[in-house]
Write a protein that holds these residues in place. Structure first.
Motif, PDB file in Angstrom:
ATOM      1  N   MET A   1      -5.854   3.037 -12.222  1.00  0.00           N
ATOM      2  CA  MET A   1      -5.306   3.350 -10.907  1.00  0.00           C
ATOM      3  C   MET A   1      -3.791   3.502 -10.973  1.00  0.00           C
ATOM      4  O   MET A   1      -3.099   2.563 -11.352  1.00  0.00           O
ATOM      5  CB  MET A   1      -5.660   2.207  -9.943  1.00  0.00           C
ATOM      6  CG  MET A   1      -7.110   2.254  -9.476  1.00  0.00           C
ATOM      7  SD  MET A   1      -7.503   0.903  -8.333  1.00  0.00           S
ATOM      8  CE  MET A   1      -7.566  -0.479  -9.489  1.00  0.00           C
ATOM      9  N   ASN A   2      -3.334   4.655 -10.611  1.00  0.00           N
ATOM     10  CA  ASN A   2      -1.888   4.823 -10.561  1.00  0.00           C
ATOM     11  C   ASN A   2      -1.364   4.380  -9.185  1.00  0.00           C
ATOM     12  O   ASN A   2      -2.127   3.935  -8.326  1.00  0.00           O
ATOM     13  CB  ASN A   2      -1.487   6.268 -10.876  1.00  0.00           C
ATOM     14  CG  ASN A   2      -2.163   7.259  -9.945  1.00  0.00           C
ATOM     15  OD1 ASN A   2      -2.663   6.876  -8.867  1.00  0.00           O
ATOM     16  ND2 ASN A   2      -2.174   8.512 -10.336  1.00  0.00           N
ATOM     17  N   GLU A   4      -0.318   5.918  -6.633  1.00  0.00           N
ATOM     18  CA  GLU A   4      -0.888   6.627  -5.503  1.00  0.00           C
ATOM     19  C   GLU A   4      -2.274   6.065  -5.164  1.00  0.00           C
ATOM     20  O   GLU A   4      -2.607   5.832  -4.003  1.00  0.00           O
ATOM     21  CB  GLU A   4      -1.012   8.109  -5.883  1.00  0.00           C
ATOM     22  CG  GLU A   4      -0.727   9.081  -4.773  1.00  0.00           C
ATOM     23  CD  GLU A   4      -0.980  10.511  -5.266  1.00  0.00           C
ATOM     24  OE1 GLU A   4      -1.331  11.351  -4.420  1.00  0.00           O
ATOM     25  OE2 GLU A   4      -0.858  10.765  -6.482  1.00  0.00           O
ATOM     26  N   ALA A   5      -3.046   5.833  -6.214  1.00  0.00           N
ATOM     27  CA  ALA A   5      -4.392   5.287  -6.005  1.00  0.00           C
ATOM     28  C   ALA A   5      -4.305   3.925  -5.337  1.00  0.00           C
ATOM     29  O   ALA A   5      -5.064   3.615  -4.410  1.00  0.00           O
ATOM     30  CB  ALA A   5      -5.129   5.189  -7.335  1.00  0.00           C
ATOM     31  N   LEU A   6      -3.351   3.122  -5.787  1.00  0.00           N
ATOM     32  CA  LEU A   6      -3.199   1.793  -5.188  1.00  0.00           C
ATOM     33  C   LEU A   6      -2.843   1.902  -3.713  1.00  0.00           C
ATOM     34  O   LEU A   6      -3.206   1.042  -2.908  1.00  0.00           O
ATOM     35  CB  LEU A   6      -2.150   0.973  -5.946  1.00  0.00           C
ATOM     36  CG  LEU A   6      -2.657   0.318  -7.231  1.00  0.00           C
ATOM     37  CD1 LEU A   6      -1.518  -0.430  -7.934  1.00  0.00           C
ATOM     38  CD2 LEU A   6      -3.791  -0.665  -6.932  1.00  0.00           C
ATOM     39  N   TYR A   8      -3.967   4.165  -1.693  1.00  0.00           N
ATOM     40  CA  TYR A   8      -5.230   4.368  -0.982  1.00  0.00           C
ATOM     41  C   TYR A   8      -6.043   3.074  -0.943  1.00  0.00           C
ATOM     42  O   TYR A   8      -6.765   2.806   0.009  1.00  0.00           O
ATOM     43  CB  TYR A   8      -6.030   5.503  -1.602  1.00  0.00           C
ATOM     44  CG  TYR A   8      -5.433   6.859  -1.287  1.00  0.00           C
ATOM     45  CD1 TYR A   8      -5.486   7.354   0.023  1.00  0.00           C
ATOM     46  CD2 TYR A   8      -4.794   7.612  -2.251  1.00  0.00           C
ATOM     47  CE1 TYR A   8      -4.915   8.585   0.338  1.00  0.00           C
ATOM     48  CE2 TYR A   8      -4.222   8.846  -1.947  1.00  0.00           C
ATOM     49  CZ  TYR A   8      -4.280   9.318  -0.646  1.00  0.00           C
ATOM     50  OH  TYR A   8      -3.720  10.522  -0.328  1.00  0.00           O
ATOM     51  N   ALA A   9      -5.888   2.269  -1.989  1.00  0.00           N
ATOM     52  CA  ALA A   9      -6.588   0.979  -2.009  1.00  0.00           C
ATOM     53  C   ALA A   9      -6.144   0.115  -0.837  1.00  0.00           C
ATOM     54  O   ALA A   9      -6.910  -0.676  -0.303  1.00  0.00           O
ATOM     55  CB  ALA A   9      -6.333   0.265  -3.333  1.00  0.00           C
ATOM     56  N   ILE A  18      -2.894  -6.578  -2.206  1.00  0.00           N
ATOM     57  CA  ILE A  18      -2.721  -5.550  -3.242  1.00  0.00           C
ATOM     58  C   ILE A  18      -1.359  -5.742  -3.925  1.00  0.00           C
ATOM     59  O   ILE A  18      -1.240  -5.590  -5.144  1.00  0.00           O
ATOM     60  CB  ILE A  18      -2.789  -4.130  -2.619  1.00  0.00           C
ATOM     61  CG1 ILE A  18      -4.176  -3.846  -2.042  1.00  0.00           C
ATOM     62  CG2 ILE A  18      -2.405  -3.049  -3.635  1.00  0.00           C
ATOM     63  CD1 ILE A  18      -5.259  -3.526  -3.043  1.00  0.00           C
TER      64      ILE A  18
END
Lengths: 468, 468, 468, 468
Positions: A1-2, A4-6, A8-9, A18
């Motif tokens: 997870m980069n 950006e992904a985090l 969205y997390a 997070i």
């Protein structure tokens, strides 16, 4: 997870939770970054799962693991069995390229990185262990014997007219055979007995050098790690001879890295300007990995390049990966603890055996100082026929590695004949037993050994008594 | 669980259910027993978990995994990292002993068994693939280049006065370097162009043999697997020469086991009494395992023993284990399917490229018959500077393994200079691209390749046109 | 390795190679980012190693895996056995918190994320399968029976004065027991025979509703997935009744997601405004994961919240993780392929059995339309005593899952007695065999079944003939 | 490899080496046989790889892993993802059957065996821990809260007219919610303050029993493991009440197995003939496995059967497998060492906090005797607003599990309102911090906690001072 992904997390789990995870992750990334930056083993052990994850990331850098990669070459790193793929963490391309074992492979950035980095980490380990002046370390995916052959071939290429290897006798077949396999001619220099242990016969070495033309000598092989009563070779004097007569010096240091005494001896030679070309050691015997690799050390870029260029084609990355995992799992602390503990247990073992010898009218026949890993103890009260029996009885009692040396054993290797083979000397007077306190041994091992050995010994000694 | 344990299990679970499980278990045991009895690959694939379990059982036979084993030797198979231990299925002792790579190790009955059995299974695979007259197969844990060196050293030991290796030019560095590393002197025999592909210059071979004293020649190296337009060497004629002049014949068959044509050629030589001493092939290129091992084949016990005795010391068991797992995972059926599929896809690839060549005014410059794995296609409509660009554009589009050979590349290896390096010939007239349909390739790969290659080609061709 | 680390990697391996690896890595990261952003199953399968790596990253977000975490609570996610830890990918905290199974845990951001995301991916799978109007999906780490109980308890809490559950007979013990465990009183509505298959007795349902006070009825349970000749319940009519009388409707759809017919029926109900409260289905039976989880679907946030709040305390994350891995491994494509294949093979199985029945004077006694997963075939030519024998003979021949239903079997569950238990009906006239073409079945299975079944049947039929 | 296979192995490796391996193997088989025979945890830990191999053997006994098994049922144990299959050691069928969680499954002899055996091993562990009179142990694959609900539902089924649960207040939501989920009505009995800690209000219990009809009471729930200053309930007196009034007694012993004090209290009750029906405890909190399972203990076959029959349908085998692995990995010795160490570290933690409290003018407000796992310490010198801040500051410093309880927190669960929620008492006078020395804690954890806690406390205390 980069990142950006985090982000969205954070739509699924509160930002603050997070964020904490992100910090923990950053600590881990930081640790890895530091290792790459400084190319040094971390102080403390790395968690196994972190190592595994890093290894996976590295494997993802190889083209066989690229999503959508199309391979139209003859070797594309495809792996048939998923079990095999997992065993290798998906690393498939090996190391080396076109005849240079440290060359990077365009198809395999990850494997190339792992190879380069591991050589650096191994060099750091070598420095930590005390060989501070060594400048190059190379993990070779062949065990010590074959690596010795490779070193000999490399030296021979530089000295095309040489034929002989001067070799201080050590009764390890693979060391002797490494000379024969290289199609060189060994000149066997017997040990001399000195004050109850076996010592390098420096005079004989010099005599031989003078008899043969120094240019006809490919190199001298000395051995530092060996089974008592054979002692560390006098590498100081040998390296002086090498310097004086311009003869390469190859040290067989198979399991010597675990001994601070041996390390000290080598370091002293270098500091006093003796000549050492290559030092060869086993990965398994020193770093507790499976058999399969060795490490060559040099103090000189040219020698390093000659060796790495000598290796034709590709090679397994497995021993390298094992070293990578192991060094990170140990950390500097773990490595030094192991060394410390071995030394302590060697001393303990020595004491226990000395006491036992005194109690049983046998003697220690090795030097505590010059034989810092193994100990030899006479078996003079046993019948000669029972000496072999003792070895086998120990083995069936799950004692492995205790070697019985029986007076008078002959062995022929090729056309060369050895008297008292196993004893490193044609002139020993007693059968004896050798045991080692090698890296990884535990106190409990020593206690159980002492008990089982004594049981077996007393049983056989009764034979001797009743025979009389 | 042994039978007794299963009886106690019946106190917890009804007899009839346990009985069914017992039968299923017996089927599995039976399968394994049959493999051990006949030393042949099973017809059908073995389930991965069954293989894994068998491997674990084998590992339990090594002393480092005995409960209560006490190790007092210098190498006791201890493994520091449990991650490393798992990667190796707890196998730690490697293979070989005291200078014989097939010798059994008393400490490691399991590893020894695995080694012996795998060599037998590999021999069976070789027979299945069509080399029915081969009598010995040996997995060596070194890649092909270093194994070629080992074969050369072994041959040289039998012919101590020989110096030369006659070598039919093939532009793979590791093959050439394997000669140099063995400290032998290569005599390079250039290919001749014959009907649009490159062929062995038999006359020149014979001329060289006659010029040099045959006794001065250590061996002839022929190559069967190679990149088009280089074709399979004329091993029939070479082996006749070897027979006539009593010169050993070493075949570099690196990735030739995957081709029924190459297999057929070798088998024919043998059936017509030509001389072949050793055939060397890669495990990874033929059996889809990670880089690290090779297989040496011979037709003669003495040659086999000379080779296995030549290897000094212990060696990694990893390539052996990989082959063991892979052959059982394939079964005879899986292996033959792979071979069949490769052949079919090679033909498909050839057709597609032929059609493309026709459409684009380029030509296939390799023989479908004598270059049964790879295909070479001219790039004559591109600017010379764009030829390299094409390779790099393909690579960044995740096409790996496509080789661009550019007219006029020079390469020096040691003191030897090669013109048009990569093209296996000093006299090629066009830059070209070579691709292979190697084992494991899929139809989808070919389709995507054709599309991406055409895209890149047309883009570069427009450069050529606009430049005019 | 973060970007900074990769920069240091470029000191060891050329920038251009690292760059290619970086791009490949970005593709992977992108893929994961998209899944998190859209909360949808990817079109194509994700590679297993990528899933595993993502899972590891997620686990690193839980505090028990933070470097240097100090736990002074009563539950800190410590795992004793490293084997257990690996089985769980280091996930230890489970899901849920203080009585809400979807609540996030501050200590376990990773587990919480995995839980939330998986519920979303499961919802997407449900939509892909055709239940497009469902708005909430919840993976519950209990199998269907216990989850049915939980749904009943949740419904009962909203209708504290209700006592009865109207239940369309289906001879699955766990469905019936789920009512008893909830301490509710089942009203058993027998099926009626209609045109050779069993159908919901709607009239009897309505009669019962009117006899009992609708407020005394906790809910109606219908079953869609069942063993032939029991057919899909007439959920259209039942849901209309539920609507009319304001009675909750719980659908036992245990393995119904695999059938496009069942999906269609449910979707139709919803589109025509029938009442459905909860639909319960098994994870293992529909998605090929190990037993242990179920999925509850609703069309209503309030019902969803009531259910998730009803679950007291924490729960296993394992079924969630299994679903996460499996859905990503399938991709949308893989999922639809499985559904397609099952349908095709059901039809094939039906044809083969029809032909066989015709040849052997037996009949299919299930509706191809209303029993879209399983098929029932009479065994009227066998002696009654041989009917059971047939089941057991099939089982010892490694045919599992074929159910023999013998005329006249009685079964008592608690105080409730069932006639012809297993047949879902007190009035069947023949013993019969039921088999299913469930998701994951292969064509080869059907062929081998037909052969083995015919063998056994003919053998037993000879008994019947000789007895006469 | 069976004996026959090993005989064939002797054709490849000398008999004597195979024989030694055979003996080692027999020791392992013997060990497993003994466990199956005696159904007891071994004294010493079993090696991980031996456990894994046994587990694989067990999995091979399930029909989904039979070679050539044909599944024509609706649930055949197929697993889509090989990653999922490996996580579950190929076990797919779960446990339980048709509404009995300990019933054996004909399709799954292995899973059934694992389930039965593990329940026995857990019972042995319970005996080892000191609950020697317990006769039945059942691993339930649901966490404690849901298992409490299942116990309540089971008890309610036997007492169909009962409505109330008498509950000694403990501020764990899942315990309270387990009553609500079972649709029973909690009667909350507040703790009384006694000599600085909170104690069961026995008089109020008796008063309530007398006010309500004892037959209307489904059961009494007592809690033994709880966060200080809440103490162990006075289970002696409660069980006497239960006996006197014939009311079932359910003990919430969530993490009480780790405390010798709690064990002792329960054992005393039983020895003095008090009434205990079910004791519920967590697998994760007591045995260091991931969240997901619980253990129910009883002293009575009928109660055991009622519970196991109550569970409708199948269930996950994962918590069972985790317990199996963990208990074998610990051995009796490892289990007792953990208990011993926890006790020692609790005392150490208590001492350190007492000293700190003295130094900082705060007080320990829990009984060392009656609160044997956790410790509560006042925070009276901090501003009320800073009390929450302290919790969050500790958390961001990677201290997890330290709970801050702030005066005056209100909480409503369903229609029930709690004052000072978290404090187990409506009448506390100070905000405080609770920490636990739970199983698996290490000395280092305590030291780091003390340091970080003191840092944070002093920082916040300066606020309080400066505010004045």
């Amino acid at each position: 997870m980069n990142d950006e992904a985090l982000k969205y997390a954070e739509r699924l789990v509160p930002h603050s939770y997070i964020e904490l995870a992100r910090q923990a992750r950053r600590s881990n990334e930081q640790e890895i970054r530091l290792i790459l930056e400084h190319k040094k083993i971390p102080e403390q052990p790395l968690e196994e799962n972190l190592i595994e994850q890093w290894l996976n990331e590295i494997a993802q850098m190889d083209s066989n693991n690229f999503k959508g990669n199309i391979g139209v070459g003859e070797r594309e790193g495809r792996i048939y069995s998923s079990l095999v793929a997992r065993r290798h963490s998906l690393l498939s391309h090996g190391i080396g390229r076109s005849g240079d074992i440290i060359a990077t492979q365009p198809k395999a950035a990850g494997s190339s990185l792992l190879n380069k980095l591991t050589n650096e980490l191994v060099l750091d380990a070598i420095h930590i262990l005390g060989l501070r002046t060594v400048t190059h370390a190379l993990v070779i995916p062949m065990a010590t014997g074959m690596t010795m052959t490779l070193c000999l071939l490399t030296l021979k290429k530089q000295r095309p007219n040489s034929r002989y290897v001067l070799w201080s006798r050590i009764d390890q077949k693979s060391c002797f055979k490494s000379i024969l396999t290289a199609n060189l001619e060994p000149i066997i220099i017997e040990q001399i007995e000195n004050n109850n242990y076996l010592q390098t016969n420096i005079d004989e070495f010099e005599k031989q050098i003078q008899q043969l033309n120094p240019n006809d000598i490919c190199c001298i092989i000395s051995t530092t790690s060996c089974f008592a009563p054979r002692a560390i070779d006098n590498i100081q004097s040998l390296s002086n001879l090498c310097k004086t007569y311009s003869i390469p010096h190859l040290i067989n240091n198979a399991y010597g890295l675990q001994s601070t005494k041996i390390i000290h001896e080598i370091e002293q030679v270098k500091r006093s300007n003796g000549r050492i070309d290559y030092i060869v050691q086993s990965t398994d015997k020193n770093f507790l990995v499976p058999v399969g690799g060795s490490i060559v050390l040099t103090y000189n870029s040219q020698l390093f390049d000659q060796l790495s260029h000598a290796y034709p084609g590709r090679a397994s990355i497995t021993p390298t990966t094992d070293m990578f995992i192991t060094l990170l799992s140990m950390g500097k602390k773990g490595l030094l603890d192991l060394i410390e503990q071995r030394k302590r247990l060697f001393n303990l073992f020595y004491e226990k055996l000395s006491q036992w010898a005194k109690d049983n009218n046998e003697c220690i026949i090795s030097s505590k100082q010059f034989s810092p890993i193994s100990i030899a103890i006479t078996l003079k009260n046993l019948l000669n026929k029972d000496v072999t029996e003792l070895g086998s009885m120990l083995f069936t009692r799950r004692i492995s590695g205790a070697r019985v040396v029986k007076l008078g054993t002959k062995q022929t290797i090729d056309k060369y004949e050895f008297i008292n083979y196993g004893a490193h000397s044609s002139t020993i007077q007693y059968s004896y037993l050798t045991i080692a306190a090698a890296i990884g041994i535990e106190e409990n091992d020593i206690e159980i050994f002492m008990k089982k050995f004594d049981d077996v010994y007393q049983k056989l000694r009764r034979n001797a008594t009743s025979d009389n």
